[in-house]
Design a protein around this motif. Structure first.
Motif, mmCIF file in Angstrom:
data_model
loop_
_atom_site.group_PDB
_atom_site.id
_atom_site.type_symbol
_atom_site.label_atom_id
_atom_site.label_comp_id
_atom_site.label_asym_id
_atom_site.label_seq_id
_atom_site.Cartn_x
_atom_site.Cartn_y
_atom_site.Cartn_z
ATOM 1 N N GLU A 137 -61.629 84.538 5.668
ATOM 2 C CA GLU A 137 -62.038 84.032 4.354
ATOM 3 C C GLU A 137 -62.947 82.814 4.491
ATOM 4 O O GLU A 137 -63.987 82.728 3.834
ATOM 5 C CB GLU A 137 -60.797 83.689 3.532
ATOM 6 N N TYR A 235 -54.171 91.652 6.619
ATOM 7 C CA TYR A 235 -54.047 91.670 5.161
ATOM 8 C C TYR A 235 -52.877 90.771 4.774
ATOM 9 O O TYR A 235 -51.726 91.065 5.087
ATOM 10 C CB TYR A 235 -53.794 93.102 4.693
ATOM 11 N N LEU A 239 -52.284 88.103 -0.945
ATOM 12 C CA LEU A 239 -53.400 88.824 -1.549
ATOM 13 C C LEU A 239 -52.873 89.983 -2.393
ATOM 14 O O LEU A 239 -51.943 90.674 -2.000
ATOM 15 C CB LEU A 239 -54.333 89.356 -0.457
ATOM 16 N N TYR A 242 -54.235 96.416 -3.310
ATOM 17 C CA TYR A 242 -55.486 97.027 -3.758
ATOM 18 C C TYR A 242 -55.264 97.842 -5.028
ATOM 19 O O TYR A 242 -54.261 98.516 -5.197
ATOM 20 C CB TYR A 242 -56.112 97.868 -2.654
ATOM 21 N N LEU A 265 -63.182 92.735 -3.289
ATOM 22 C CA LEU A 265 -63.061 92.558 -1.841
ATOM 23 C C LEU A 265 -62.760 93.921 -1.233
ATOM 24 O O LEU A 265 -61.793 94.579 -1.618
ATOM 25 C CB LEU A 265 -61.948 91.567 -1.521
ATOM 26 N N SER A 306 -67.500 91.443 0.555
ATOM 27 C CA SER A 306 -67.367 91.259 -0.886
ATOM 28 C C SER A 306 -68.569 91.873 -1.587
ATOM 29 O O SER A 306 -69.715 91.729 -1.133
ATOM 30 C CB SER A 306 -67.270 89.769 -1.232
ATOM 31 N N TRP A 334 -60.470 90.242 -6.001
ATOM 32 C CA TRP A 334 -60.472 89.030 -5.167
ATOM 33 C C TRP A 334 -60.834 87.824 -6.000
ATOM 34 O O TRP A 334 -61.922 87.727 -6.555
ATOM 35 C CB TRP A 334 -61.478 89.201 -4.029
#
Length: 336
Positions: A137, A235, A239, A242, A265, A306, A334
């Motif tokens: 990141e 991962y 976060l 998905y 993301l 991204s 994200w």
């Protein structure tokens, strides 16, 4: 208990015990009182610690806790209107502030022109391994730079993938996918179940060329895909899961470069074989300011980037005659 203790201390004072003698006499009692306090704090903190650990490491518990919290907030609406704070970034008002004028919403192929300085001197795509998400990141994603992680090692073959889908994801088989592209069936006849049955029937004819592209956009299908699409090791738990997943398969068939609509993301994981990927800068960065990035993603590797700055397309020029090319794509909402 308090009255008896006060009476005891009064008797000791009347008998003119010294401070040292009082401390010696009361030491066992003081220790018991401190022990009782420690036990009370332990009983209070242990359940909180247990809830925190379950929330961090158990997705099912975190989901149920989140659902319970939403139900509780709905029940509170008649007494407290919390909706104005739902999208707010700060719960405490900080007085009048100047609000910058916002321009028109950006299209899918557009980015802010200020972002172009992030990629104008880019010469290629970086690779890394043994990496943490925080490093990805800070070093790449916050700067709009894509990166390939070479040691993801989430490899599988077509037989294993079909078995996993059939055994662990019935919700996926009965779902209605979107962004479908395949030469297995007419679109009006297409369903996930029919496509999987067709693939199984073609396994006896390994020279037959076919491809399948689908996106899981229904919530139940996305949740089911988490049972057979493993997350990469970097991962992080904090976060969001998905919100959409893709499955790309090409068996003995060349595929021209085709753009796919992904947002947020993006994690592209090569599970078998390879695909040729291309990242193209969005407008206005594509007007000679930033280069397009072409790469070959091999089994066990992952591309992370991204879509604030890049558009994704994939293809396959030289299929591997001994194995199918399989990739998964995760789209994550994200927010820094």
């Amino acid at each position: 208990m308090e009255k008896e203790l006060e009476q005891f201390l009064g008797d000791c004072r009347r008998q003119q015990f010294s401070a040292k003698e009082m401390h010696t006499i009361c030491q066992p009692l003081i220790w018991q009182i401190r022990r009782a306090k420690a036990q009370r704090w332990l009983l209070l903190l242990l359940p909180m610690l247990l809830v925190y650990l379950l929330w961090m490491y158990c997705d099912a518990f975190a989901w149920w806790l989140s659902a319970f919290g939403r139900l509780l907030l709905v029940q509170l609406l008649p007494y407290w209107d919390w909706t104005p704070h739902y999208q707010g970034k700060c719960l405490i008002p900080r007085g009048e502030q100047r609000v910058a004028e916002q321009g028109p919403a950006l299209g899918r192929h557009e980015t802010l022109w200020e972002n172009c300085v992030l990629c104008e001197s880019l010469e290629g795509i970086a690779t890394t391994s043994n990496v943490s998400y925080s490093m990805l990141e800070s070093k790449f994603l916050e700067r709009g730079l894509p990166v390939i992680v070479t040691d993801v090692d989430l490899e599988t073959d077509l037989d294993s993938l079909l078995w996993l889908i059939n055994e662990s994801a019935p919700e996926l088989i009965s779902s209605e996918p979107c962004d479908v592209s395949s030469n297995l069936l007419l679109r009006k006849l297409f369903s996930v179940d029919a496509a999987l049955q067709k693939i199984r029937s073609l396994q006896a004819q390994p020279s037959t060329r076919w491809h399948l592209q689908l996106r899981n956009c229904q919530r139940r299908a996305v949740k089911a895909s988490r049972l057979y699409f493993k997350r990469p090791y970097f991962y992080p738990l904090h976060l969001e899961p998905y919100y959409s997943s893709w499955l790309l398969i090409s068996h003995q068939q060349q595929r021209p470069q085709a753009e796919i609509d992904v947002r947020g993301l993006i994690f592209v994981q090569q599970l078998s074989g390879h695909f040729e990927l291309e990242l193209r800068p969005k407008n206005p960065c594509n007007d000679g300011l930033c280069p397009s990035l072409r790469m070959r993603l091999n089994a066990g590797e992952a591309l992370v980037f991204s879509t604030d700055l890049w558009l994704l397309s994939y293809g396959l020029q030289k299929p591997n005659p001994k194995q199918s090319s399989i990739a998964s794509i995760f789209e994550v909402d994200w927010q820094l």
